[in-house]
Design an enzyme around this catalytic site. Structure first.
Site, PDB file in Angstrom:
ATOM      1  N   HIS A 189      -2.025  25.546 -70.173  1.00 52.62           N
ATOM      2  CA  HIS A 189      -1.993  24.289 -70.716  1.00 52.62           C
ATOM      3  C   HIS A 189      -1.634  24.007 -72.423  1.00 52.62           C
ATOM      4  CE1 HIS A 189      -4.189  23.885 -67.004  1.00 52.62           C
ATOM      5  NE2 HIS A 189      -4.138  23.204 -67.120  1.00 52.62           N
ATOM      6  N   GLU A 431      -3.868  21.066 -54.276  1.00 50.36           N
ATOM      7  CA  GLU A 431      -3.244  22.100 -55.552  1.00 50.36           C
ATOM      8  C   GLU A 431      -3.337  23.045 -54.816  1.00 50.36           C
ATOM      9  OE1 GLU A 431      -4.390  20.863 -59.133  1.00 50.36           O
ATOM     10  OE2 GLU A 431      -6.438  20.395 -58.244  1.00 50.36           O
ATOM     11  N   ASP A 455      -0.587  24.296 -59.811  1.00 52.32           N
ATOM     12  CA  ASP A 455      -2.033  25.473 -59.155  1.00 52.32           C
ATOM     13  C   ASP A 455      -1.215  25.609 -57.864  1.00 52.32           C
ATOM     14  OD1 ASP A 455      -3.850  25.843 -60.700  1.00 52.32           O
ATOM     15  OD2 ASP A 455      -4.242  23.475 -60.911  1.00 52.32           O
ATOM     16  N   CYS A 502       2.386  15.881 -59.333  1.00 55.05           N
ATOM     17  CA  CYS A 502       2.322  14.832 -61.001  1.00 55.05           C
ATOM     18  C   CYS A 502       1.839  16.553 -62.149  1.00 55.05           C
ATOM     19  CB  CYS A 502       0.729  14.755 -61.729  1.00 55.05           C
ATOM     20  SG  CYS A 502      -0.623  15.901 -60.435  1.00 55.05           S
TER      21      CYS A 502
HETATM   22  C1  PEP Z   1      -1.173  20.931 -61.035  1.00 55.36           C
HETATM   23  O1  PEP Z   1      -1.126  21.718 -61.327  1.00 55.36           O
HETATM   24  O2  PEP Z   1      -0.063  20.619 -60.939  1.00 55.36           O
HETATM   25  C2  PEP Z   1      -1.543  19.950 -62.209  1.00 55.36           C
HETATM   26  C3  PEP Z   1      -0.869  18.720 -62.639  1.00 55.36           C
HETATM   27  O3  PEP Z   1      -2.857  19.650 -62.963  1.00 55.36           O
HETATM   28  P1  PEP Z   1      -3.714  20.692 -64.368  1.00 55.36           P
HETATM   29  O4  PEP Z   1      -1.531  21.530 -64.431  1.00 55.36           O
HETATM   30  O5  PEP Z   1      -4.246  20.511 -64.889  1.00 55.36           O
HETATM   31  O6  PEP Z   1      -3.943  21.907 -63.447  1.00 55.36           O
HETATM   32 MG    MG Z   2      -4.157  21.523 -61.311  1.00 55.02          MG
END
Ligand code: PEP
Ligand code: MG
Length: 587
Positions: A189, A431, A455, A502
């Site tokens: 993150h 995911e 994920d 995404c």
């Molecule tokens: C993902 O897991 O691809 C996603 C977009 O969610 P995050 O990165 O916030 O876990």
């Molecule tokens: Mg995710």
């Protein structure tokens, strides 16, 4: 000295190092310029000591009759007030003209060495207590460092073992030139936020914090994942040239790409932005994105005083949705857990946080909190084109539970005469392999899905997305991931459901032609990647993309799939494929 890590956020920066948070009981030496600086360091040291004393006294008070715990605390307090230790630290600062953290670490290391050779086992065991006191004081001193970070007189390169999301989000692009960390991976993150801020970053540089001293000159190459400490004049010149060229290319891309994302043969794709904080909307609008494909609302914790305040949530969603109007905004409910904001929620330390108490698992366990967010989203839905998305759904029962909760919140709003969009679309993130394999059972409950490849890759390949030790195994081009994306798109389209993507893969240049070929309806990427992705979409024909996607499904390795796409785009998009090593090494 050159270090190789993981390129986390594009761009090149050159600047001096600002070291934040070095957790070991050693701290980089910083030379002081004047006696006044030394006095200031001593004051910092004394303040930190008295704050720790205050903390320890409070803990001791709250312990009541727990004798053993009190004894330990009393020993820590004694150490803290030991006149010999305190004098030694102060004289180290004054005589050696060094920073308080360094003086304290050196002094305490000396104390620990003496304790270690003592015959008395009781004294020997006190080494851990000395380390504990040292850490506590250094943590307080670092608090001052965080303040210093806010008030930097010159922009600097931030160097840290790891950064909390809160630390990254508090940064401003003008203040920080780049980020360099020991830990982290391509989709951790910190990386996501660095990209959102448009700050170059290299992560997973295991051990680099021990090599860098404050104010060292650093070159951070976020394209190839390289960091050079105290470069030569030749290296500086070379990288200054590249930095300027890169900046020119970025500006050019921004100017060259007005209008929608359209393939070479004229097929339009939705190109949306992932955001974490509301102020990003202004930039997203400037880039002419088609909407917000993912609003990661867990990051709102960073700017909210009270995350449980419905009005606070409502104001933020209302602002984002009305500024994006009429474009869609997909608000994802809080995806806490994993590597995000664990403090305060987990009474038990989890061995596997990514497999544990996370996202809607928390939401369903604490329906009152999730209802607050749902109420705010529903209320804002009359002021914009809002869609709701749930993260990490793995079980149908969860989906039913979430729909029931949403139904209850809607009933409550109706009963109170509060307007909301009855037809607000509801989707889920796909995911996990579970969501892919059982997607046919889930689709009747949703209007759309968005594939979260960060994920999905992690859970499919059993590779922790933030662990640099296994980063080379983390590959969204792995056949197991590609085949799942293909399955999801086919299934969604057969049920006339819309499917977006995404995860970070959507912003990887070499993935774009494949994803077009698989037929995703929407790409949602970090705002700073929108020009690149738009350009890539523009050089691909849907027919060639379909052929590539189909072929990729029978290719054995991610590397070979990259080579396939590379050979197609290399002549069409030279500036983005900086050199072959990028994809050959999985960059
Ligand atoms: C993902 O897991 O691809 C996603 C977009 O969610 P995050 O990165 O916030 O876990
Ligand atoms: Mg995710």
């Amino acid at each position: 000295m050159l270090f190789k890590g993981i390129p986390a956020s594009h761009g090149i920066a050159i600047g001096s190092a600002f070291l934040l948070k070095v957790e070991e009981l050693r701290h980089a030496r910083r030379s002081l310029d004047s006696p006044a600086d030394a006095e200031q360091e001593i004051r910092r040291f004394k303040t930190a000591v008295s704050e720790v004393r205050h903390d320890l006294e409070n803990i001791a008070d709250s312990m009541g009759d727990v004798v053993e715990g009190r004894q330990i605390l009393e020993f820590l307090l004694l150490l803290l007030q030991d006149p010999t230790i305190n004098k030694e630290v102060e004289s180290e600062i004054l005589c050696e003209m060094v920073n308080a953290e360094y003086a304290l670490s050196t002094t305490l290391r000396g104390v620990m060495e003496k304790f270690t050779v003592m015959a008395d086992p009781y004294i020997r065991e006190r080494v851990a207590d000395v380390r504990d006191v040292g850490r506590r004081v250094i943590e307080k001193l670092m608090g001052t460092e965080k303040e210093a970070l806010k008030n930097l007189d010159q922009p600097a390169v931030l160097v840290a073992k790891d950064l909390d999301p809160s630390e990254t989000a508090g940064l401003r692009p003008g203040q920080i030139l780049a980020i360099v960390t020991d830990m982290g991976g391509r989709t951790s993150h910190t990386t996501i936020l660095a990209r959102g801020l448009g700050i170059p970053a290299v992560v997973g540089l295991q051990g680099i914090t021990s090599e860098i001293n404050p104010r060292d000159t650093l070159i951070v190459d976020g394209i190839h994942g390289h960091v050079i400490i105290n470069p030569t004049g030749k290296e500086l010149k070379y990288y200054r040239d590249i930095r300027d060229k890169f900046q020119e290319a970025e500006n050019l891309l921004q100017r060259m790409n007005p209008g929608p994302a359209v393939t070479e043969d004229g097929v339009r794709f939705e190109l949306a932005a992932n955001i974490e904080l509301p102020h990003e909307v202004e930039f997203v609008n400037k880039l002419e994105a088609d909407g917000i494909g993912l609003f990661r609302t867990e990051f709102l914790r960073l700017i909210q005083e009270n995350g449980e305040d419905e009005e606070d949530h409502f104001q933020i969603y209302n602002k984002v949705a009305s500024e994006m109007m009429p474009k869609p905004v997909i608000i994802r409910t809080c995806d806490m857990g994993g590597d995000k904001f664990r403090t305060g929620l987990d009474s038990v330390r989890e061995a596997n946080p990514f497999l544990g108490y996370r996202a809607i698992r928390i939401g369903l366990d604490r329906p009152a909190e999730l209802s607050i967010q749902l109420r705010a989203i529903l209320r804002a839905s009359v002021h914009g084109n809002i869609r709701l998305m749930f993260p990490m759904v793995t079980h149908i029962e969860q989906l039913r539970g979430l729909r029931d909760l949403l139904g209850m919140v809607k009933n409550d709003l109706s009963a109170r005469g509060i307007p909301f969009n009855e037809k607000m679309q509801v989707g889920i993130m796909v995911e996990t392999p579970a969501a892919v394999i059982a997607l046919d059972l889930m689709l009747p409950y949703v209007d759309f899905v968005s594939i979260g490849t960060n994920d999905l890759t992690q859970y499919t390949l059993a590779v922790d997305r933030g662990n640099p030790k296994v980063a080379d195994l983390y590959d969204s081009f792995h056949p197991a991931v590609l085949r799942q994306i293909d399955t999801v798109v086919r299934l969604c389209h057969s049920r006339r459901k819309w499917v977006g993507i995404c995860g970070s893969m959507a912003g990887e240049p070499l993935a774009v032609p494949l994803l077009i070929g698989f037929g995703v309806d929407e790409f949602s990427v970090a705002p700073s990647l929108i020009p690149d992705v738009k350009k890539m979409i523009g050089v691909v024909t849907t027919c060639a993309a379909r052929e590539m996607a189909e072929k990729s499904l029978s290719i054995e390795t991610g590397l070979k799939v990259r080579a396939l796409v590379h050979s197609y785009v290399v002549g069409k998009y030279p500036e983005i494929l900086l050199d072959e090593n990028d994809w050959k090494t999985g960059g």
